[in-house]
Design a protein around this motif. Structure first.
Motif, mmCIF file in Angstrom:
data_model
loop_
_atom_site.group_PDB
_atom_site.id
_atom_site.type_symbol
_atom_site.label_atom_id
_atom_site.label_comp_id
_atom_site.label_asym_id
_atom_site.label_seq_id
_atom_site.Cartn_x
_atom_site.Cartn_y
_atom_site.Cartn_z
ATOM 1 N N GLY A 109 0.884 -1.241 -0.105
ATOM 2 C CA GLY A 109 -0.024 -0.025 0.024
ATOM 3 C C GLY A 109 0.728 1.327 0.018
ATOM 4 N N GLY A 110 1.808 1.117 0.841
ATOM 5 C CA GLY A 110 2.836 2.516 0.804
ATOM 6 C C GLY A 110 3.646 2.584 -0.312
ATOM 7 N N LEU A 111 3.892 1.616 -1.093
ATOM 8 C CA LEU A 111 4.592 1.723 -2.247
ATOM 9 C C LEU A 111 3.708 2.172 -3.399
ATOM 10 C CD1 LEU A 111 7.180 0.819 -3.946
ATOM 11 C CD2 LEU A 111 5.837 -1.222 -4.462
ATOM 12 N N ASN A 112 2.597 1.893 -3.383
ATOM 13 C CA ASN A 112 1.611 2.383 -4.290
ATOM 14 C C ASN A 112 1.320 3.895 -4.209
ATOM 15 O OD1 ASN A 112 1.211 0.336 -6.464
ATOM 16 N ND2 ASN A 112 0.309 -0.805 -4.853
ATOM 17 N N GLU A 113 1.229 4.199 -2.933
ATOM 18 C CA GLU A 113 0.964 5.705 -2.749
ATOM 19 C C GLU A 113 2.392 6.605 -2.999
ATOM 20 O OE1 GLU A 113 -1.518 4.528 1.311
ATOM 21 O OE2 GLU A 113 -0.178 6.175 1.631
ATOM 22 N N SER A 114 3.638 5.840 -2.738
ATOM 23 C CA SER A 114 4.572 6.839 -3.020
ATOM 24 C C SER A 114 4.590 6.703 -4.776
ATOM 25 C CB SER A 114 5.673 5.876 -2.523
ATOM 26 O OG SER A 114 6.090 6.204 -1.233
ATOM 27 N N TYR A 115 4.368 5.713 -5.593
ATOM 28 C CA TYR A 115 4.651 5.628 -6.823
ATOM 29 C C TYR A 115 3.422 6.726 -7.530
ATOM 30 C CZ TYR A 115 8.298 2.251 -7.517
ATOM 31 O OH TYR A 115 9.588 1.835 -7.384
ATOM 32 N N ALA A 116 2.182 6.775 -6.830
ATOM 33 C CA ALA A 116 1.183 7.634 -7.195
ATOM 34 C C ALA A 116 1.643 9.274 -6.990
ATOM 35 C CB ALA A 116 -0.057 7.369 -6.467
ATOM 36 N N ALA A 117 2.392 9.466 -6.103
ATOM 37 C CA ALA A 117 2.827 10.397 -5.669
ATOM 38 C C ALA A 117 3.890 10.891 -6.844
ATOM 39 C CB ALA A 117 3.490 10.902 -4.303
ATOM 40 N N LEU A 118 4.934 9.850 -7.322
ATOM 41 C CA LEU A 118 5.843 10.190 -7.937
ATOM 42 C C LEU A 118 5.206 10.444 -9.676
ATOM 43 C CD1 LEU A 118 8.954 9.958 -8.969
ATOM 44 C CD2 LEU A 118 8.667 7.552 -9.001
ATOM 45 N N ASP A 119 4.135 9.779 -9.903
ATOM 46 C CA ASP A 119 3.297 9.920 -10.812
ATOM 47 C C ASP A 119 2.970 11.626 -11.203
ATOM 48 O OD1 ASP A 119 3.163 7.378 -12.065
ATOM 49 O OD2 ASP A 119 1.397 7.052 -11.203
ATOM 50 N N ARG A 120 2.746 11.806 -10.049
ATOM 51 C CA ARG A 120 2.198 13.522 -10.082
ATOM 52 C C ARG A 120 3.407 14.259 -10.242
ATOM 53 N NH1 ARG A 120 -1.331 11.276 -5.861
ATOM 54 N NH2 ARG A 120 0.132 11.934 -4.071
ATOM 55 N N VAL A 121 4.554 14.192 -9.344
ATOM 56 C CA VAL A 121 5.943 14.795 -9.721
ATOM 57 C C VAL A 121 6.392 14.710 -11.258
ATOM 58 C CG1 VAL A 121 8.176 14.936 -9.148
ATOM 59 C CG2 VAL A 121 6.555 14.624 -7.227
ATOM 60 N N LEU A 122 6.160 13.621 -11.716
ATOM 61 C CA LEU A 122 6.749 13.626 -13.167
ATOM 62 C C LEU A 122 5.722 14.379 -13.993
ATOM 63 C CD1 LEU A 122 7.524 9.764 -13.119
ATOM 64 C CD2 LEU A 122 9.107 11.709 -13.158
ATOM 65 N N ALA A 123 4.426 14.423 -13.781
ATOM 66 C CA ALA A 123 3.593 14.996 -14.434
ATOM 67 C C ALA A 123 3.807 16.448 -14.592
ATOM 68 C CB ALA A 123 1.987 14.811 -14.159
ATOM 69 N N ARG A 124 4.072 17.092 -13.393
ATOM 70 C CA ARG A 124 4.473 18.475 -13.090
ATOM 71 C C ARG A 124 5.891 18.530 -14.102
ATOM 72 N NH1 ARG A 124 2.837 17.844 -7.858
ATOM 73 N NH2 ARG A 124 5.092 17.674 -7.132
ATOM 74 N N LEU A 125 6.688 17.974 -13.773
ATOM 75 C CA LEU A 125 8.030 17.889 -14.368
ATOM 76 C C LEU A 125 7.573 17.994 -16.301
ATOM 77 C CD1 LEU A 125 10.349 15.689 -12.616
ATOM 78 C CD2 LEU A 125 10.486 18.495 -12.419
ATOM 79 N N ASN A 126 6.911 17.274 -16.477
ATOM 80 C CA ASN A 126 6.644 16.993 -17.999
ATOM 81 C C ASN A 126 5.856 18.183 -18.618
ATOM 82 O OD1 ASN A 126 7.877 14.483 -18.700
ATOM 83 N ND2 ASN A 126 6.177 13.245 -17.992
ATOM 84 N N GLN A 127 5.500 19.286 -17.594
ATOM 85 C CA GLN A 127 4.705 20.342 -18.205
ATOM 86 C C GLN A 127 5.491 21.356 -18.864
ATOM 87 O OE1 GLN A 127 2.439 21.850 -14.963
ATOM 88 N NE2 GLN A 127 0.890 20.047 -15.017
#
Lengths: 158, 158
Positions: free
Chosen positions: B140-158
Motif C-alpha cells: 500500500g505504501g509503495l503504491n501511494e509513493s509511486y502515485a505521488a511520483l506520477d504527480r511529480v513527473l506530470a509536473r516536470l513534464n509540463q
C-alpha cells in the motif's frame, strides 16, 4: 601467556564462524569489548584506531577508523541488539566495499574457570561476499586483534 | 492519467521484486529519483519527508525521515553503486528494525516511447526478514509513493 589462534569455520555458504577463548572472566571481556578507550587499544591490531562513534544500544551506530601502514580504513555499522555481558548483534561494513553488509552475532560464554569463549557468526548477503571476506586476509588481522585483546585483558587483570 | 499498481513478486526466498512503468522519459525519472527536493515530494507518500542526507555516490550515505500521522519514521542506508541514469544499488533499513539491512538494486529501463520501467530487487539476509517486509503493509505504501511520483513527473513534464 601463550597466544592461541582463533578457530574459523563456515557453518553455511553465507556464514563465517569465529571462536576463541580468552583468559579473563566474562565481565572483564565485556568491558574490553565495549569501552571505547579499551576498544581503541586492540581492535586495530596495534594500529592507531579512532572510535568516531560507538552508541552501544539498539539502533545506535558505530564507526571506527584504523590508521595503518597501508592507509586509512573506515568500518561502520549499527547495533541490532545489545545484551550485557553476553551478546551483541551488529552490522559491519568496510568503506572499501560500501553497502556490502554482514550481520555479526557475538556471544560471550562464561567458561566458569575465569575464562571466556567469544563466538562470532557473520552472515553475508551472498556467498561471494562471504568468500571475499575469507580471502581478504581477515584471519591474520583477526589473530593480531585478538592477541592485542589478550594484552588488554592481561593489563585489566592486574 | 490512470495510476497503475506496481507488480510485486518474489523471485527467490530472500528477494522482493517490484516493477512499475512511469509515463516519463528516463532522464526525467532519474531526476525525480535523485534530486532531494523532488524526492521529498513523493518518497513519503504525501507525508512530510525530511531528506537529512543524500550523498548520491558510491560510499555515500542517505537518511530520510518521514513525518506521518502514525509518527516519525527514519530510514537510511548507503550507496553501493550509482550509474546515471540507469542504475542505483543501495542498502535500506528502517529505524524500527535497526541492523536489518536489505540491498536494493534499482534499474531504470528506457521503453523508447517516452515511458520508463523501474525495476527494484531487494535482497534480505533471511527469508524471515523478507517476509516481515512483505507483511508490513509495504504494498500500500509503495503504491501511494509511486502515485505521488506520477504527480511529480506530470509536473516536470509540463
Amino acid at each position: 601467556m601463550t597466544t592461541s589462534k582463533a578457530n574459523i569455520s563456515t557453518p553455511s555458504e553465507r556464514e563465517i564462524r569465529i571462536e576463541r577463548i580468552f583468559n579473563a572472566p566474562r565481565e572483564r571481556v565485556w568491558q574490553a569489548l565495549t569501552e571505547p578507550a579499551l576498544v581503541a587499544q586492540w581492535w586495530g591490531r596495534g594500529n592507531k584506531l579512532v572510535v568516531e562513534r560507538m552508541e552501544l544500544e539498539r539502533g545506535g551506530h558505530w564507526r571506527f577508523v584504523e590508521h595503518g601502514p597501508d592507509g586509512v580504513h573506515g568500518f561502520e555499522g549499527r547495533y541490532r541488539e545489545v545484551k550485557p555481558p553476553e551478546r551483541v548483534v551488529q552490522t559491519f561494513e568496510w568503506d572499501g566495499m560500501p553497502g556490502h553488509v554482514a550481520v555479526e552475532t557475538m556471544t560471550l560464554e562464561d567458561l566458569g574457570d575465569g575464562r571466556t569463549r567469544i563466538v562470532t557468526v557473520s552472515l553475508f548477503h551472498t556467498r561471494e561476499e562471504r568468500d571475499g571476506m575469507l580471502h581478504s586476509g581477515m584471519e591474520g588481522g583477526l589473530n593480531e586483534s585478538y592477541a592485542a585483546l589478550d594484552r588488554v585483558l592481561a593489563r585489566l587483570n592486574q
